[in-house]
Design an enzyme around this catalytic site. Sequence first.
Site, mmCIF file in Angstrom:
data_model
loop_
_atom_site.group_PDB
_atom_site.id
_atom_site.type_symbol
_atom_site.label_atom_id
_atom_site.label_comp_id
_atom_site.label_asym_id
_atom_site.label_seq_id
_atom_site.Cartn_x
_atom_site.Cartn_y
_atom_site.Cartn_z
ATOM 1 N N LYS A 61 0.398 -0.925 0.096
ATOM 2 C CA LYS A 61 -0.356 0.231 0.004
ATOM 3 C C LYS A 61 1.039 0.958 0.202
ATOM 4 O O LYS A 61 0.798 1.749 -1.049
ATOM 5 C CB LYS A 61 -0.906 -0.075 0.784
ATOM 6 C CG LYS A 61 -1.415 1.468 1.863
ATOM 7 C CD LYS A 61 -2.296 1.772 2.299
ATOM 8 C CE LYS A 61 -1.525 1.936 4.081
ATOM 9 N NZ LYS A 61 -1.190 3.095 4.305
ATOM 10 N N ASN A 62 2.227 1.348 0.686
ATOM 11 C CA ASN A 62 2.408 2.735 1.340
ATOM 12 C C ASN A 62 3.379 2.594 0.308
ATOM 13 O O ASN A 62 3.690 4.133 -0.567
ATOM 14 C CB ASN A 62 2.981 2.814 2.523
ATOM 15 C CG ASN A 62 2.417 2.792 3.557
ATOM 16 O OD1 ASN A 62 0.965 3.066 3.686
ATOM 17 N ND2 ASN A 62 2.318 2.502 5.038
ATOM 18 N N CYS A 157 -4.774 8.209 9.520
ATOM 19 C CA CYS A 157 -5.277 7.234 10.582
ATOM 20 C C CYS A 157 -5.261 8.612 11.577
ATOM 21 O O CYS A 157 -4.256 9.442 11.544
ATOM 22 C CB CYS A 157 -4.462 5.946 10.700
ATOM 23 S SG CYS A 157 -4.825 4.828 10.060
ATOM 24 N N ARG A 162 0.503 14.686 13.311
ATOM 25 C CA ARG A 162 1.054 13.906 12.166
ATOM 26 C C ARG A 162 0.826 15.800 11.420
ATOM 27 O O ARG A 162 0.859 15.955 10.476
ATOM 28 C CB ARG A 162 0.128 13.461 11.293
ATOM 29 C CG ARG A 162 -0.165 12.389 12.144
ATOM 30 C CD ARG A 162 -0.874 10.576 11.307
ATOM 31 N NE ARG A 162 0.352 10.376 10.030
ATOM 32 C CZ ARG A 162 0.159 9.325 9.027
ATOM 33 N NH1 ARG A 162 -1.725 9.332 9.330
ATOM 34 N NH2 ARG A 162 0.419 8.832 8.767
ATOM 35 N N ASP A 165 5.193 20.285 8.935
ATOM 36 C CA ASP A 165 6.575 21.180 9.080
ATOM 37 C C ASP A 165 8.497 20.572 8.359
ATOM 38 O O ASP A 165 8.232 21.321 7.239
ATOM 39 C CB ASP A 165 6.708 20.957 10.540
ATOM 40 C CG ASP A 165 7.469 20.304 11.098
ATOM 41 O OD1 ASP A 165 8.443 19.909 11.926
ATOM 42 O OD2 ASP A 165 6.481 19.178 11.127
ATOM 43 N N LEU A 166 8.067 19.237 8.174
ATOM 44 C CA LEU A 166 9.563 19.068 7.250
ATOM 45 C C LEU A 166 9.270 19.094 6.381
ATOM 46 O O LEU A 166 10.358 19.211 5.400
ATOM 47 C CB LEU A 166 10.105 17.432 7.837
ATOM 48 C CG LEU A 166 9.990 17.170 8.837
ATOM 49 C CD1 LEU A 166 10.006 15.569 9.288
ATOM 50 C CD2 LEU A 166 11.365 17.777 9.337
ATOM 51 N N ASP A 350 3.804 1.000 12.371
ATOM 52 C CA ASP A 350 2.209 0.002 11.911
ATOM 53 C C ASP A 350 2.050 -1.881 12.090
ATOM 54 O O ASP A 350 1.153 -1.714 11.527
ATOM 55 C CB ASP A 350 2.457 0.282 10.367
ATOM 56 C CG ASP A 350 2.204 1.368 9.894
ATOM 57 O OD1 ASP A 350 2.434 1.587 8.437
ATOM 58 O OD2 ASP A 350 2.184 1.985 10.148
ATOM 59 N N ARG A 447 -9.585 0.008 3.963
ATOM 60 C CA ARG A 447 -8.276 1.073 3.327
ATOM 61 C C ARG A 447 -7.371 0.624 3.129
ATOM 62 O O ARG A 447 -6.146 1.462 2.489
ATOM 63 C CB ARG A 447 -8.111 2.497 4.472
ATOM 64 C CG ARG A 447 -9.257 3.673 4.660
ATOM 65 C CD ARG A 447 -8.854 4.836 5.331
ATOM 66 N NE ARG A 447 -7.431 5.205 5.129
ATOM 67 C CZ ARG A 447 -6.289 5.565 6.134
ATOM 68 N NH1 ARG A 447 -6.665 5.329 6.629
ATOM 69 N NH2 ARG A 447 -5.251 5.750 5.597
#
Length: 469
Positions: A61-62, A157, A162, A165-166, A350, A447
């Site tokens: 997925k990621n 999620c 979360r 800024d980075l 995860d 999801r």
Amino acid sequence: MALPFSHSIPSPVSLHPMPSHLAADAPAVPVLPRSTDHHHHKLVISGGGHLSGHVPISGSKNSALAVLAGALCCSGGAVEVRGVPDISDARAMVAILRSLGAQVQERGGGELAVDSTALSSAEPAADEVRKIRAGFFVLGPLVARLGEAAVALPGGCSIGARPVDLYLRGLSALGAVVELMHVKAANGRGLTGGRFHLDYPSVGASETLMMAASMAEGVSVLTNVAQEPEVADLARFLVACGAQIKGVGTRTLVIDGRRSLHGAQFTVIPDRIETGTFMVAAAITRSCVSLSPVIPCHLTIIIDKLSAVGCRISQKGDGILEVSAATATAGGDLRGLYLKTLPYPGFPTDLQPQFMALLTTCGGPSIVEESVFENRMHHVKELQKLGARIEVHGRSAFVKGRTTQRNVALSGSKVEAADLRGGAALVLAGMAARGVTEVVGVHHIDRGYENFEAKLLNLGADISREVIC
Ligand code: EPZ
């Protein structure tokens, strides 16, 4: 803002040799009929049984989400992506690409063709971006390619603040100015190479900045980047499209930008988090199960931890792994341990909820420390409803496992999933619990897991999906 782009299509290249098992001879998993509204579904599990057989693992997925965002870098040609799991997050990403004017063809079997040679907008559909975290990743390719972008704050999620800024500080280092969520190149054209050190090896920020730098003018040096396999997979995809990236898989990337990237064919890596979830399914039900395709070096810490609790993990051929906890009942039960989540190659956050569910059924105490996200313990109160004995102090959970060999730690009840991985953990706990467990909030699970309950059914689990009236 219409932006005319006309480019010739270069010949596709295939890059990533996949273990031979993907799709072709994996056992068929029945695709259960689904109504579109997953919010009114529940999973009903009758626990206490054992599992057996083989699990076909889907594409990551990621990695798929990042690679689909990366397709926006390919102004020079269309891309073909294979191994995209049939999950709602992937469908949201496809909607985002289409809202920018990319042509997306769904060819079935996890294959998508994405042609983003002619984009018509620099502002993705906000309602789709708000559905998934990865929706924000398009910011990098859009600013680099179009000179500006307006992207809503992402969803995903609810496991912590979360922040982004980075991402924004990193883009500023590449010559962008940020006005609320409207980011544009200071020179009005595109980004310029620069140096940026990530205070924290954020996966999303690393991927977004890597895509941006791949199209910036000049050389960029990104330090303390994330080393997750999905980040390296995105880098391999970009290189297949002509990007010049050195240091793939390390904490330092040196990227010599190209004004335009061409098309390519690419197969994403197998999903190591789905793999870990099914490995825990075998352990928590004291069963023996095999899984493929897998890339064992992506699973090192997971194999270490499951071996430490008492499972036997063995490689059964190219990309095939077997997990056995069947002997546990005979030779003494699985035992507790200390677990701390960390950026890769540390233990993946995860898999924290799934392992916590397992540890509630093991002999002796365990400690689970969540160091990546500040609010990833929603599953604890639901596991407590199943009889788990867990105390949370700050970011650590103290798990009192099984007291005696005979007593079954968990008993069925009604529980609610609040996020993707927490939801999967509740299903696993339900399979180990005596009696019937009902899990609502199933849309969270859909999801990120393709055919989750069908794969469990195939292993002999007593699970069904029902519509809540
Ligand atoms: C990715 O999220 C994954 N999502 C997550 O998987 C995963 O949990 C996470 O990486 C860590 O491995 C996708 O790839 C789509 P981060 P991401 O930025 O990129 C802080 C799942 O279940 N941070 O590495 O959002 C942040 O607050 C999902 O599949 C900043 O402070 O994670 C967090 O504490 C859930 N500033 C930490 O870094 C920033 O600008 C890690 O977040 C960015 C992040």
